[in-house]
Scaffold this motif. Structure first.
Motif, PDB file in Angstrom:
ATOM      1  N   ALA A  28       0.808  -1.243   0.002  1.00 12.49           N
ATOM      2  CA  ALA A  28      -0.041  -0.108  -0.198  1.00 12.49           C
ATOM      3  C   ALA A  28       0.840   1.161   0.028  1.00 12.49           C
ATOM      4  O   ALA A  28       0.660   2.184  -0.754  1.00 12.49           O
ATOM      5  CB  ALA A  28      -0.892  -0.119   1.099  1.00 12.49           C
ATOM      6  N   LYS A  29       1.955   1.116   0.673  1.00 11.22           N
ATOM      7  CA  LYS A  29       2.786   2.327   1.015  1.00 11.22           C
ATOM      8  C   LYS A  29       3.505   2.622  -0.671  1.00 11.22           C
ATOM      9  O   LYS A  29       3.641   3.831  -0.934  1.00 11.22           O
ATOM     10  CB  LYS A  29       3.851   2.112   1.688  1.00 11.22           C
ATOM     11  N   LYS A  30       4.036   1.460  -1.315  1.00 13.18           N
ATOM     12  CA  LYS A  30       4.584   1.699  -2.657  1.00 13.18           C
ATOM     13  C   LYS A  30       3.462   2.207  -3.662  1.00 13.18           C
ATOM     14  O   LYS A  30       3.747   3.125  -4.706  1.00 13.18           O
ATOM     15  CB  LYS A  30       4.898   0.278  -3.221  1.00 13.18           C
ATOM     16  N   ILE A  31       2.243   1.894  -3.583  1.00 11.38           N
ATOM     17  CA  ILE A  31       1.263   2.542  -4.357  1.00 11.38           C
ATOM     18  C   ILE A  31       0.858   3.839  -4.129  1.00 11.38           C
ATOM     19  O   ILE A  31       0.882   4.568  -5.125  1.00 11.38           O
ATOM     20  CB  ILE A  31      -0.012   1.666  -4.272  1.00 11.38           C
ATOM     21  N   ALA A  32       0.834   4.048  -2.828  1.00 12.08           N
ATOM     22  CA  ALA A  32       0.579   5.541  -2.435  1.00 12.08           C
ATOM     23  C   ALA A  32       1.983   6.364  -3.108  1.00 12.08           C
ATOM     24  O   ALA A  32       1.787   7.521  -3.466  1.00 12.08           O
ATOM     25  CB  ALA A  32       0.773   5.695  -0.960  1.00 12.08           C
ATOM     26  N   GLU A  33       3.111   5.794  -2.953  1.00 11.61           N
ATOM     27  CA  GLU A  33       4.397   6.641  -3.625  1.00 11.61           C
ATOM     28  C   GLU A  33       4.137   6.782  -4.988  1.00 11.61           C
ATOM     29  O   GLU A  33       4.477   7.873  -5.488  1.00 11.61           O
ATOM     30  CB  GLU A  33       5.561   5.872  -3.214  1.00 11.61           C
ATOM     31  N   LEU A  34       3.492   5.649  -5.795  1.00  8.07           N
ATOM     32  CA  LEU A  34       3.441   5.942  -7.123  1.00  8.07           C
ATOM     33  C   LEU A  34       2.352   7.019  -7.557  1.00  8.07           C
ATOM     34  O   LEU A  34       2.711   7.745  -8.476  1.00  8.07           O
ATOM     35  CB  LEU A  34       3.008   4.588  -7.778  1.00  8.07           C
ATOM     36  N   ILE A  35       1.481   7.026  -6.643  1.00  8.09           N
ATOM     37  CA  ILE A  35       0.175   8.144  -6.902  1.00  8.09           C
ATOM     38  C   ILE A  35       1.106   9.508  -6.873  1.00  8.09           C
ATOM     39  O   ILE A  35       0.641  10.345  -7.342  1.00  8.09           O
ATOM     40  CB  ILE A  35      -0.782   7.888  -6.081  1.00  8.09           C
ATOM     41  N   LYS A  36       1.760   9.619  -5.603  1.00  5.36           N
ATOM     42  CA  LYS A  36       2.413  10.783  -5.114  1.00  5.36           C
ATOM     43  C   LYS A  36       3.417  11.255  -6.636  1.00  5.36           C
ATOM     44  O   LYS A  36       3.209  12.416  -6.893  1.00  5.36           O
ATOM     45  CB  LYS A  36       3.331  10.896  -4.147  1.00  5.36           C
ATOM     46  N   THR A  37       4.215  10.332  -6.801  1.00  2.06           N
ATOM     47  CA  THR A  37       5.180  10.652  -7.844  1.00  2.06           C
ATOM     48  C   THR A  37       4.805  10.859  -9.369  1.00  2.06           C
ATOM     49  O   THR A  37       5.043  11.907 -10.258  1.00  2.06           O
ATOM     50  CB  THR A  37       6.421   9.891  -7.870  1.00  2.06           C
ATOM     51  N   ASP A  38       3.739   9.961  -9.914  1.00  4.64           N
ATOM     52  CA  ASP A  38       3.227   9.729 -11.110  1.00  4.64           C
ATOM     53  C   ASP A  38       1.924  10.611 -11.420  1.00  4.64           C
ATOM     54  O   ASP A  38       1.752  10.443 -12.613  1.00  4.64           O
ATOM     55  CB  ASP A  38       3.467   8.470 -11.654  1.00  4.64           C
ATOM     56  N   PHE A  39       1.295  10.525 -10.310  1.00  2.00           N
ATOM     57  CA  PHE A  39      -0.147  11.043 -10.715  1.00  2.00           C
ATOM     58  C   PHE A  39      -0.491  12.330  -9.727  1.00  2.00           C
ATOM     59  O   PHE A  39      -1.599  12.628  -9.561  1.00  2.00           O
ATOM     60  CB  PHE A  39      -1.063   9.760 -10.216  1.00  2.00           C
ATOM     61  N   ASP A  40       0.501  13.121  -9.698  1.00  2.00           N
ATOM     62  CA  ASP A  40       0.084  14.493  -9.234  1.00  2.00           C
ATOM     63  C   ASP A  40      -0.388  14.261  -7.566  1.00  2.00           C
ATOM     64  O   ASP A  40      -1.178  15.086  -7.478  1.00  2.00           O
ATOM     65  CB  ASP A  40      -0.481  15.440  -9.943  1.00  2.00           C
ATOM     66  N   LYS A  41      -0.251  13.025  -6.633  1.00  2.00           N
ATOM     67  CA  LYS A  41      -0.680  13.023  -5.541  1.00  2.00           C
ATOM     68  C   LYS A  41      -2.282  12.689  -5.494  1.00  2.00           C
ATOM     69  O   LYS A  41      -2.839  12.865  -4.596  1.00  2.00           O
ATOM     70  CB  LYS A  41      -0.275  13.958  -4.706  1.00  2.00           C
ATOM     71  N   LYS A  42      -2.842  12.495  -6.856  1.00  2.00           N
ATOM     72  CA  LYS A  42      -4.334  12.574  -6.933  1.00  2.00           C
ATOM     73  C   LYS A  42      -4.608  11.147  -7.133  1.00  2.00           C
ATOM     74  O   LYS A  42      -4.482  10.759  -8.311  1.00  2.00           O
ATOM     75  CB  LYS A  42      -4.699  13.244  -8.021  1.00  2.00           C
ATOM     76  N   VAL A  43      -5.460  10.522  -6.216  1.00  2.00           N
ATOM     77  CA  VAL A  43      -6.203   9.325  -6.542  1.00  2.00           C
ATOM     78  C   VAL A  43      -7.718   9.373  -6.223  1.00  2.00           C
ATOM     79  O   VAL A  43      -7.769  10.067  -5.127  1.00  2.00           O
ATOM     80  CB  VAL A  43      -5.610   8.129  -5.714  1.00  2.00           C
TER      81      VAL A  43
END
Ligand code: NAI
Length: 247
Positions: free
Chosen positions: A69-84
C-alpha cells in the motif's frame, strides 16, 4: 463518466478486478493495478487496457504486506500528482475447509489478504484523498460475509469484516468528501469459482432468482456506478449484486 480520474484496483489483472479496470478505462479513467504473482497475465491485461487510450500501470505486490500500500501511495504521489480518485479493494482469496480441518494459518492467511490488505490500502490512499477532499472507495465483500457458508469460516469472517470496516470508514470520511461503499457479489464466474463442476454450478443457479450465475461485468457495472458521480449521495452501503440470491 470517469474522464481524468485515477483509480487503484487491487487484484485488477484478472476476473472481477479486470472487468472493473476495463469499464473504468472505457469511461476515461487512468488505472493502477496491483497483482500478486503472475507477471505474464499482468502484462497481457495492461496491453489490452492500454488500447483504450488511458494510462495503465501494473505493480506487483502482496496486499497482505503493508509495504505494498505504501508503494502504491508513493507511485500516486510521484506519477499522478498525488491524486487518487477511486480505490477498489478487490484482491481476495479463498481457502475453503471445514473448521475442524482449518489450521490457524489457513484462517489467518485469508484474513490477512482479504481484510488487512483492504485496511492498509484504505489507510494509505484515503490520506491522499482527504487532501483533495474527494474520493470513492469500493470494497469487495461477498454473500458469504452476509449469510455465511460452510467451509468458509475464514473467508466469511474476512468479508463480514469488510462490511464493518466499510461502514466505519464511511462515517469517518464522509465529512471529508470521501464515500465508502461495498459490493457483495453472489456467484460470479471467474477463476475463483472455476474449480466447481458443471453440476455444482447448475445446482447453484437453481437458488438464484435470476436463474443464472453472474459475470464479472455484472459487478463492474455496479463498481462504475459507485465510482462515478452517479452515486454522489450514496455512502456506507453494501450493494448486493447476486441475481437475487439473498432476498
Ligand atoms: P480471482 O481469483 O479471479 O482474482 C483475484 C485477484 O486478486 C487475482 O488477480 C489475484 O492475483 C489477486 N490477489 C489475491 N490475493 C492477493 C494478494 N494477497 N495481493 C495482491 N493481489 C492478490 O477472483 P475474483 O473471482 O475475480 O474475485 C475478486 C473479488 O471478488 C475477491 O475479493 C472475491 O473474494 C470477491 N468475490 C468473488 C466472488 C465470485 O463468485 N467470484 C463472489 C463474492 C466475492
Amino acid at each position: 463518466m470517469l474522464k481524468d480520474k485515477t483509480a487503484v484496483i487491487t487484484g485488477g489483472v484478472r476476473g472481477i478486478g479486470k472487468a472493473i479496470a476495463r469499464v473504468f478505462c472505457e469511461n476515461g479513467a487512468n488505472v493502477v493495478l496491483c497483482y500478486r504473482s503472475n507477471d505474464a497475465e499482468a502484462e497481457k491485461t495492461a496491453d489490452e487496457l492500454k488500447e483504450m487510450g488511458t494510462e495503465v500501470r501494473v505493480l506487483k505486490g502482496d496486499v497482505a504486506d503493508p509495504e505494498t500500500a505504501k508503494k502504491i501511495a508513493e507511485l500516486i504521489k510521484t506519477d499522478f500528482d498525488k491524486k487518487v480518485d477511486i480505490l477498489v479493494n478487490n484482491a481476495g482469496i479463498t481457502n475453503d475447509k471445514l473448521m475442524m480441518r482449518m489450521s490457524d494459518e489457513d484462517f489467518t492467511k485469508v484474513i490477512n489478504a482479504n481484510l488487512n490488505g483492504a485496511f492498509y490500502m484504505m489507510k494509505e490512499l484515503s490520506a491522499l484523498m482527504v487532501k483533495k477532499r474527494s474520493g470513492s472507495i469500493i470494497n469487495m465483500a461477498s454473500v458469504s460475509g452476509l449469510k455465511g457458508n460452510p467451509a468458509q469460516v475464514n473467508y466469511s469472517a474476512s468479508k463480514a469484516g469488510i462490511v464493518g470496516m466499510t461502514l466505519s470508514a464511511a462515517k469517518e470520511l464522509g465529512r471529508r468528501g470521501i464515500r465508502v461503499n461495498a459490493i457483495a457479489p453472489g456467484f460470479i464466474e471467474t477463476d475463483m469459482t472455476a474449480v466447481l463442476t458443471d453440476e455444482q454450478k447448475d445446482n447453484a443457479a437453481k437458488n438464484i432468482t435470476l436463474g443464472r450465475l453472474g459475470q464479472p461485468e455484472d459487478i463492474a457495472n455496479a463498481a462504475l456506478f459507485l465510482a462515478s458521480g452517479m452515486s454522489s449521495y450514496v455512502t456506507g452501503q453494501v450493494i448486493s449484486v447476486d441475481g437475487g440470491l439473498i432476498m
